[in-house]
Design an enzyme around this catalytic site. Structure first.
Site, PDB file in Angstrom:
ATOM      1  N   HIS A  62       0.841  -1.192   0.000  1.00 53.73           N
ATOM      2  CA  HIS A  62       0.000   0.000   0.000  1.00 53.73           C
ATOM      3  C   HIS A  62       0.879   1.244   0.000  1.00 53.73           C
ATOM      4  O   HIS A  62       1.742   1.405   0.870  1.00 53.73           O
ATOM      5  CB  HIS A  62      -0.907   0.022   1.240  1.00 53.73           C
ATOM      6  CG  HIS A  62      -2.084  -0.894   1.116  1.00 53.73           C
ATOM      7  ND1 HIS A  62      -3.208  -0.782   1.898  1.00 53.73           N
ATOM      8  CD2 HIS A  62      -2.323  -1.937   0.284  1.00 53.73           C
ATOM      9  CE1 HIS A  62      -4.076  -1.724   1.560  1.00 53.73           C
ATOM     10  NE2 HIS A  62      -3.555  -2.430   0.590  1.00 53.73           N
ATOM     11  N   TYR A 120     -10.015   5.299   6.624  1.00 53.40           N
ATOM     12  CA  TYR A 120     -10.420   5.666   7.976  1.00 53.40           C
ATOM     13  C   TYR A 120     -11.449   6.778   7.861  1.00 53.40           C
ATOM     14  O   TYR A 120     -11.225   7.756   7.141  1.00 53.40           O
ATOM     15  CB  TYR A 120      -9.229   6.199   8.774  1.00 53.40           C
ATOM     16  CG  TYR A 120      -8.145   5.194   9.097  1.00 53.40           C
ATOM     17  CD1 TYR A 120      -8.046   4.664  10.374  1.00 53.40           C
ATOM     18  CD2 TYR A 120      -7.211   4.804   8.141  1.00 53.40           C
ATOM     19  CE1 TYR A 120      -7.042   3.756  10.694  1.00 53.40           C
ATOM     20  CE2 TYR A 120      -6.209   3.902   8.438  1.00 53.40           C
ATOM     21  CZ  TYR A 120      -6.126   3.380   9.719  1.00 53.40           C
ATOM     22  OH  TYR A 120      -5.129   2.482  10.030  1.00 53.40           O
ATOM     23  N   PRO A 124      -5.599   0.277  18.212  1.00 58.78           N
ATOM     24  CA  PRO A 124      -5.234  -0.181  16.869  1.00 58.78           C
ATOM     25  C   PRO A 124      -5.331   0.879  15.785  1.00 58.78           C
ATOM     26  O   PRO A 124      -4.934   0.611  14.649  1.00 58.78           O
ATOM     27  CB  PRO A 124      -6.245  -1.310  16.614  1.00 58.78           C
ATOM     28  CG  PRO A 124      -7.428  -0.962  17.456  1.00 58.78           C
ATOM     29  CD  PRO A 124      -6.867  -0.315  18.690  1.00 58.78           C
ATOM     30  N   LYS A 142       0.078   0.166  15.157  1.00 60.26           N
ATOM     31  CA  LYS A 142       1.418   0.163  15.735  1.00 60.26           C
ATOM     32  C   LYS A 142       1.758  -1.066  16.567  1.00 60.26           C
ATOM     33  O   LYS A 142       2.938  -1.308  16.839  1.00 60.26           O
ATOM     34  CB  LYS A 142       1.612   1.407  16.625  1.00 60.26           C
ATOM     35  CG  LYS A 142       1.574   2.709  15.873  1.00 60.26           C
ATOM     36  CD  LYS A 142       2.730   2.797  14.893  1.00 60.26           C
ATOM     37  CE  LYS A 142       2.379   3.657  13.704  1.00 60.26           C
ATOM     38  NZ  LYS A 142       3.138   3.334  12.513  1.00 60.26           N
ATOM     39  N   TYR A 182       2.861   6.817  10.197  1.00 55.46           N
ATOM     40  CA  TYR A 182       2.082   5.640   9.780  1.00 55.46           C
ATOM     41  C   TYR A 182       2.985   4.573   9.168  1.00 55.46           C
ATOM     42  O   TYR A 182       2.822   3.376   9.450  1.00 55.46           O
ATOM     43  CB  TYR A 182       0.992   6.052   8.778  1.00 55.46           C
ATOM     44  CG  TYR A 182      -0.094   5.019   8.641  1.00 55.46           C
ATOM     45  CD1 TYR A 182      -1.262   5.128   9.375  1.00 55.46           C
ATOM     46  CD2 TYR A 182       0.053   3.927   7.798  1.00 55.46           C
ATOM     47  CE1 TYR A 182      -2.266   4.173   9.263  1.00 55.46           C
ATOM     48  CE2 TYR A 182      -0.934   2.974   7.677  1.00 55.46           C
ATOM     49  CZ  TYR A 182      -2.094   3.088   8.419  1.00 55.46           C
ATOM     50  OH  TYR A 182      -3.073   2.139   8.323  1.00 55.46           O
TER      51      TYR A 182
END
Length: 395
Positions: free
Chosen positions: A76, A205, A297, A301, A389
């Site tokens: 990704h 998200y 979550p 991480k 991220y």
């Protein structure tokens, strides 16, 4: 397998942290034994995280554990955040100088490491329940465990606690030697696994007035999705139609596509909390992964922090074995905790920016939207999001 009675490092816990640590130690010529309380089937089916940072993938490649990951993992190059019925994509390589993430389930990481360990690694004992650790205060730890119905002891120089937040190893450290910082969030995640092709190529998200939602995936034919729900929610209380309708409503954007729907094969409610235990070392007892810290979550991480812990720990133990110096081992806890707290902050930021608090005021909602708008309007804010991220480089 004959139960060993002596080793250099006793690794308690056969999850990804313990297995990777054992793999790294074995490749450095340091003998170790892995003790896992569950059977192999349970361990290889234990569902957890699915996002691997660049540093995690690099670590798996370096120890020969990424052949299937490189073949089957989903690369990704970005992530999408949605709010106000608009989507905003953050391109990782352009924001971070080429870093990205992989979707590859923890179950698959564990299967790969188990296979390597059993083929050419240090001893790995399943159904080996550790009942206690003695002698650590005198620098001569002994791990007590049962295996195949018989009690055993394992003398060692170091004990690596990779057995989770409720594990035996951290309980071997005397009261008062550890301090735990904790935050419990006032909502949970209702997660489902569905036999439905993902409705997009990357994670989404979503912040919405109805609550948070996340669209993820496990493979080209299996989707992983989450809804924010009140703590204590019964997952069985939702019908499949209600689940999909709520996901559709929360993930909706102007002109967006409909979700691919399919049978729900797994469902569970996951409470959200963050915790950090300091220090991560007491003499010959060393903590790693969930035994030392938990993160919500939202920032993806948990598994990645465990990997960074054991990479640093393996380096420190290898340095000790090769040179006799303990500088890296003495710095293990502080080096890990610096990274842990940065990950906690990022996870807190993602969680509080995207979720709706019970009884949240319109003022607080506007503050959330301002935080999110800055991500979309500021190259510096976007780069900070992408850097965290994809994972801070291991030093």
């Amino acid at each position: 397998m004959t139960a060993p009675s002596r080793t250099t490092v006793a690794v308690v816990g056969g999850g990804p942290a313990g297995l990777l640590l054992a793999r790294l130690l074995h490749r450095s010529g340091i003998d170790c034994v892995v003790l896992e309380s569950r059977d192999r089937t349970y361990v290889e089916r234990r569902q957890r995280a699915g996002i691997l940072e660049q540093g995690t993938v690099d670590a798996l490649r370096a120890c020969g554990a990424a052949e299937r990951l490189d073949r089957e993992g989903l690369v990704h190059d970005g992530v999408e955040l949605r709010w106000g019925r608009r989507g905003h994509r953050f391109d990782f390589p352009s924001l971070t100088g080429g870093r990205r993430v992989w979707v590859y389930a923890q179950t698959e990481v564990v299967k790969d490491l188990v296979a390597l360990q059993l083929a050419d690694g240090a001893p790995l004992l399943f159904d080996a329940e550790v009942t206690g650790v003695t002698g650590a205060d005198a620098g001569r730890p002994v791990v007590h465990y049962t295996h195949e119905g018989l009690p055993h002891t394992l003398a060692c120089d170091y004990v690596a606690g990779c057995d989770g937040s409720h594990g035996v190893v951290r309980r071997a450290i005397p009261r008062g030697r550890l301090r735990t910082y904790e935050r419990v969030y006032p909502y949970s995640w209702f997660g489902i696994l569905a036999e439905a092709p993902p409705s997009g190529d990357e994670l989404v998200y979503a912040h919405s007035p109805r609550g948070f939602a996340l669209h993820s995936m496990r493979s080209p034919s299996v989707s992983r999705l989450y809804l924010q729900v009140p703590n204590g929610t019964d997952p069985a209380a939702w019908s499949e139609e209600e689940i999909w309708d709520e996901l559709e409503a929360r993930l909706a954007v102007e002109g967006g596509r409909k979700l691919n729907r399919g049978p729900v094969t797994q469902r569970a409610v996951l409470p959200l909390r963050g915790s950090v235990t300091e220090p991560m070392r007491w003499g010959p007892v060393l903590l790693a992964g969930d035994a030392a810290h938990l993160v919500p979550p939202t920032g993806a991480k948990g598994l990645n922090l465990a990997v960074s812990d054991v990479v640093l720990l393996a380096r420190a133990l290898a340095e000790r074995a090769a040179t006799g110096t303990a500088a890296a081992l003495d710095a293990y806890s502080s080096a890990c905790l610096e990274r842990v707290w940065r990950a906690q902050h990022f996870s807190w930021f993602m969680t509080t920016a995207l979720h709706t608090e019970p009884g949240q005021s319109p003022f607080d909602t506007r503050l959330q939207l301002a935080r999110l708008d800055r991500l979309a309007s500021s190259p510096h804010a976007a780069a900070e999001l992408a850097a965290n991220y994809t994972g801070l480089p291991l030093t």
